[in-house]
Structures are given as C-alpha cells and as structure tokens.
Design an enzyme around this catalytic site. Structure first.
Site, PDB file in Angstrom:
ATOM      1  N   SER A  84       0.808  -1.220   0.000  1.00 39.57           N
ATOM      2  CA  SER A  84       0.000   0.000   0.000  1.00 39.57           C
ATOM      3  C   SER A  84       0.844   1.275   0.000  1.00 39.57           C
ATOM      4  O   SER A  84       0.298   2.379   0.071  1.00 39.57           O
ATOM      5  CB  SER A  84      -0.926   0.009   1.221  1.00 39.57           C
ATOM      6  OG  SER A  84      -0.165   0.106   2.407  1.00 39.57           O
ATOM      7  N   THR A 197      -1.273   2.875   3.474  1.00 40.60           N
ATOM      8  CA  THR A 197      -0.688   4.191   3.777  1.00 40.60           C
ATOM      9  C   THR A 197       0.058   4.141   5.106  1.00 40.60           C
ATOM     10  O   THR A 197      -0.254   3.324   5.962  1.00 40.60           O
ATOM     11  CB  THR A 197      -1.775   5.296   3.862  1.00 40.60           C
ATOM     12  OG1 THR A 197      -2.519   5.300   2.659  1.00 40.60           O
ATOM     13  CG2 THR A 197      -1.204   6.672   4.103  1.00 40.60           C
ATOM     14  N   THR A 215       1.907   6.929   0.493  1.00 44.10           N
ATOM     15  CA  THR A 215       0.991   5.862   0.080  1.00 44.10           C
ATOM     16  C   THR A 215       1.077   5.591  -1.429  1.00 44.10           C
ATOM     17  O   THR A 215       1.528   6.460  -2.191  1.00 44.10           O
ATOM     18  CB  THR A 215      -0.467   6.282   0.399  1.00 44.10           C
ATOM     19  OG1 THR A 215      -1.332   5.166   0.227  1.00 44.10           O
ATOM     20  CG2 THR A 215      -0.950   7.410  -0.488  1.00 44.10           C
ATOM     21  N   ARG A 225      -6.624   9.686 -10.221  1.00 44.23           N
ATOM     22  CA  ARG A 225      -7.213   9.906  -8.890  1.00 44.23           C
ATOM     23  C   ARG A 225      -6.102  10.225  -7.873  1.00 44.23           C
ATOM     24  O   ARG A 225      -5.076   9.575  -7.808  1.00 44.23           O
ATOM     25  CB  ARG A 225      -7.964   8.650  -8.450  1.00 44.23           C
ATOM     26  CG  ARG A 225      -8.631   8.757  -7.067  1.00 44.23           C
ATOM     27  CD  ARG A 225      -7.796   8.131  -5.976  1.00 44.23           C
ATOM     28  NE  ARG A 225      -8.532   8.012  -4.716  1.00 44.23           N
ATOM     29  CZ  ARG A 225      -7.955   7.712  -3.564  1.00 44.23           C
ATOM     30  NH1 ARG A 225      -6.665   7.500  -3.489  1.00 44.23           N
ATOM     31  NH2 ARG A 225      -8.667   7.623  -2.456  1.00 44.23           N
ATOM     32  N   ASP A 228      -6.185  11.480  -0.208  1.00 44.75           N
ATOM     33  CA  ASP A 228      -6.005  12.474   0.854  1.00 44.75           C
ATOM     34  C   ASP A 228      -4.543  12.675   1.248  1.00 44.75           C
ATOM     35  O   ASP A 228      -4.162  13.729   1.759  1.00 44.75           O
ATOM     36  CB  ASP A 228      -6.785  12.050   2.103  1.00 44.75           C
ATOM     37  CG  ASP A 228      -6.334  10.671   2.605  1.00 44.75           C
ATOM     38  OD1 ASP A 228      -6.167   9.753   1.768  1.00 44.75           O
ATOM     39  OD2 ASP A 228      -6.139  10.509   3.821  1.00 44.75           O
ATOM     40  N   THR A 248      -5.304   7.459   7.401  1.00 44.36           N
ATOM     41  CA  THR A 248      -5.211   6.382   6.416  1.00 44.36           C
ATOM     42  C   THR A 248      -6.634   5.907   6.139  1.00 44.36           C
ATOM     43  O   THR A 248      -7.548   6.202   6.908  1.00 44.36           O
ATOM     44  CB  THR A 248      -4.361   5.196   6.919  1.00 44.36           C
ATOM     45  OG1 THR A 248      -4.974   4.660   8.086  1.00 44.36           O
ATOM     46  CG2 THR A 248      -2.964   5.603   7.267  1.00 44.36           C
ATOM     47  N   GLY A 249      -6.789   5.155   5.059  1.00 45.81           N
ATOM     48  CA  GLY A 249      -8.123   4.657   4.725  1.00 45.81           C
ATOM     49  C   GLY A 249      -8.727   5.443   3.582  1.00 45.81           C
ATOM     50  O   GLY A 249      -8.015   6.070   2.791  1.00 45.81           O
TER      51      GLY A 249
HETATM   52  N1  ASP Z   1      -5.753   7.163   2.182  1.00 40.18           N
HETATM   53  C1  ASP Z   1      -5.236   6.541   1.002  1.00 40.18           C
HETATM   54  C2  ASP Z   1      -5.951   7.103  -0.194  1.00 40.18           C
HETATM   55  O1  ASP Z   1      -7.155   7.275  -0.159  1.00 40.18           O
HETATM   56  C3  ASP Z   1      -5.402   5.080   0.927  1.00 40.18           C
HETATM   57  C4  ASP Z   1      -5.239   4.282   2.161  1.00 40.18           C
HETATM   58  O2  ASP Z   1      -4.860   4.762   3.201  1.00 40.18           O
HETATM   59  O3  ASP Z   1      -5.479   3.104   2.081  1.00 40.18           O
HETATM   60  O4  ASP Z   1      -5.322   7.294  -1.189  1.00 40.18           O
END
Ligand code: ASP
Length: 337
Positions: A84, A197, A215, A225, A228, A248-249
């Site tokens: 990731s 991330t 990330t 794309r 964040d 993260t997320g």
């Molecule tokens: N936050 C990251 C994004 O949306 C992805 C992740 O943390 O899994 O690009």
C-alpha cells in the site's frame, strides 16, 4: 491490543490520565501519554518496529526529527512486503503504481507534497524537496517525476510480480461481461480494495513537530485519482504550537471533512488527541449514512498524548510509538456508527 499487551503497555507507559470525552462527558477515556521526544506511526507491532526503530536510530544519531520521520517513511516505501506504499504498492486500474505523499515541518509551518508520482520509490523524500527546494507546495504527475529526476532520483519499476498478479486477478474477476478471463484453475475472486498508507509523526526534544504521510493510494483507482495523503489538512496536518495528525483509509472521506486539519484544530481548542480522532470520525459519519469503508486517524499533541481511532473493528495495536522508553503499542478505539 490483547488485554495482556494492554496491561504491559499501561505498565510501561509513563502517564495515563483519565479524561472525559467532549461529546459524552459521562464516559471516562484513558489517554495514552509518553515523554518527548517521541515518534509515532499508524501501524501495529510488526511495521511499528520496522519503521520506528531505524527512525529512532536516525533521531539519536542526527538529532534531526525531520530526517528521522523521513527515514521511517522510507522503510515502508522501499519494502515490497507492503502493498500500500511505495515499491510493491498495488497499482491503479491500468496497472500503474502511482504514489502520493506529503511532509510538514512545524517550525515555519512548511509543507510539501507530490501526487500521482510514478517510477520513484521515495515519494516522501521528493515531497521533502518540494518543501525545501521550491517555493511551491505540491507537484503532480509527470512534472513531479521530472522534478525528482532533476534531483537525482533513480527511475524504477514500482510494480512487483506479486502486485501485478493481484491486479490482474482483480481485473479478470471484475466482471463477467468483459473480455478479461481468469485462468481456468483460478476460481477465487479479488474484490478487495486494499487500504494502507503510513503516517509517521514526531516531536523533538525542543517540542517541534514533524510529519509525513506516504501511500500508493487506493488499489485499482481510476488513473489520475489523487487521495487524501498529499493534501495538506486531509491526510496530514500539524501545527507547531499544537501537535500533529495523520489519516489512512478511504481518502475521499478524509478530504471532504478536512480530517487531519479538523483534529489539530480540535486539539487546539482543548480536546485530547483521542477525543479529536474520534470527533473527526464522527464528522465523517455525519455526512455518510453507510460506512462501508475504513478511515483511521492517529494524533499526538505537544504534551506527548497520543490518540488513534478507526471505523473497523480493532484486532491489535493500530498505532506504535517510540521514545527513550522503547516501543509502545496503542490499541486505539473503534468508533461504531
Ligand atoms: N488514504 C489513502 C488514499 O485514499 C489510501 C489508504 O490509506 O489506504 O489514497
């Protein structure tokens, strides 16, 4: 954290004080607190050690916390075991690995970031150069790549065989109405949108605050794309008088609620890092009726208090810290909606 680990942590941690949540004063909340200087990262035991131990070593030898957080971020960026971040990250829809990263430095409130960067392993180091060697904050795509090359970064293939095969399985099992077919023997589906991330945050012995988020973004995203992570105030924010936060997320949710900025501002207003992380997750829930994704926040304030929370159930530590006391692992809290 299992109850045993939790007890160990409580014993080892320097201070634990009871605070009540702003939103629900009747609920007492334990607040993890450590001595400064300290570094934290948004991973549990395995990656916590892999990232924070060399990072702390860097701090001890250089006494430079920016170098230390960068060292920590670089560890994950170059490790193919992590899918990731950086090398080995899962690619976009078309099989290209594109990286997002941001960096902030408390003194002078400086920041830099890169988005949709290809073929360069250490996106966070390029973000640092944007901060230090330009009068801009964000460089994207091919121009971020050209900037990195101008600074001597090597062109590298970031797609490992493991990630290529996972991407191909995802593509081949996505729909029965397209022309991509899985191998005869392959009956499994790969519907999972991996999230990952890493945030590495540090406060030095003078109380100065530093942070990085890096990330490869949402797996199989639409080309172009940006998540964040490279957006200052979303995937990372800090204020040298308050503290730092990272996300993260599901990046879209963090962007539309200015997650890390919100946490730091709530800490400025008096919330503990734990309260502020939970508050920011609840803000996401206010604009979403259906939470079918994860967002995780970590935060630290200048008193050395640490907070972490996420939507997903918690099975072990979701945040690690390192200080003169060694490694500490923090379970955090699930915010149930
Ligand atoms: N936050 C990251 C994004 O949306 C992805 C992740 O943390 O899994 O690009």
């Amino acid at each position: 954290m299992k109850s045993f680990d939790r007890r160990t942590f409580v014993k080892k941690s320097l201070t634990l004080s009871a605070l009540s949540l702003g939103a629900n004063k009747s609920r007492a909340e334990q607040q993890v607190r450590v001595l400064l200087p300290v570094m934290i990262c948004s991973r549990g035991r395995k990656w916590g050690e892999r990232v924070l131990q060399p990072a702390w070593q860097k701090w001890l030898t250089s006494q430079n916390m920016l170098d230390a957080v960068e060292t920590g971020a670089n560890v994950v960026e170059q490790d193919p075991d992590d899918n990731s971040v950086g090398y080995g990250g899962l690619p976009n829809e078309e099989g290209k690995v594109t990286l997002d990263a941001s960096i902030m430095k408390g003194p002078g409130h400086r920041c830099g970031s890169v988005a949709a960067l290809e073929n360069i392993v250490h996106a966070s180091s390029v973000a640092r150069l944007v901060m230090e060697r330009t009068d801009h904050i964000m460089l994207v795509g091919k121009d971020a790549y050209r900037f990195a090359r101008a600074h001597g970064f090597k062109k590298e293939n970031l797609l490992t065989e493991k990630s290529r095969i996972e991407w191909l399985r995802w593509k081949e099992t996505l729909s029965e109405r397209d022309d991509w077919l899985p191998a005869d023997h392959d009956t499994s589906r790969n519907n999972e949108r991996i999230t990952g991330t890493i945030n590495v945050l540090g406060i030095d012995d003078q109380g100065n605050v530093f942070g990085i988020t890096t990330t490869s973004g949402l797996a199989y995203k639409i080309p172009g794309r940006v998540g964040d992570s490279p957006i200052i105030g979303a995937g990372l924010y800090l204020d040298n008088t308050v503290g730092a936060a990272g996300a993260t997320g599901r990046g879209e949710e963090v962007i539309r609620t200015c997650g890390s900025f919100l946490i730091v501002e709530k800490m400025r207003d008096g919330m503990s890092p734990q309260q502020a992380c939970e508050y920011a997750l609840k803000r996401i829930a206010q604009v979403n009726t259906d939470i079918d994704f994860n967002v995780k926040y970590i935060a630290i304030n200048k008193k050395g208090q640490i907070g972490c929370a996420q939507f997903k159930p918690i099975k072990g530590p979701i945040c690690s810290a390192i200080s003169s006391k060694g490694m500490q692992y923090i379970n955090g809290k699930q915010v149930k909606i």
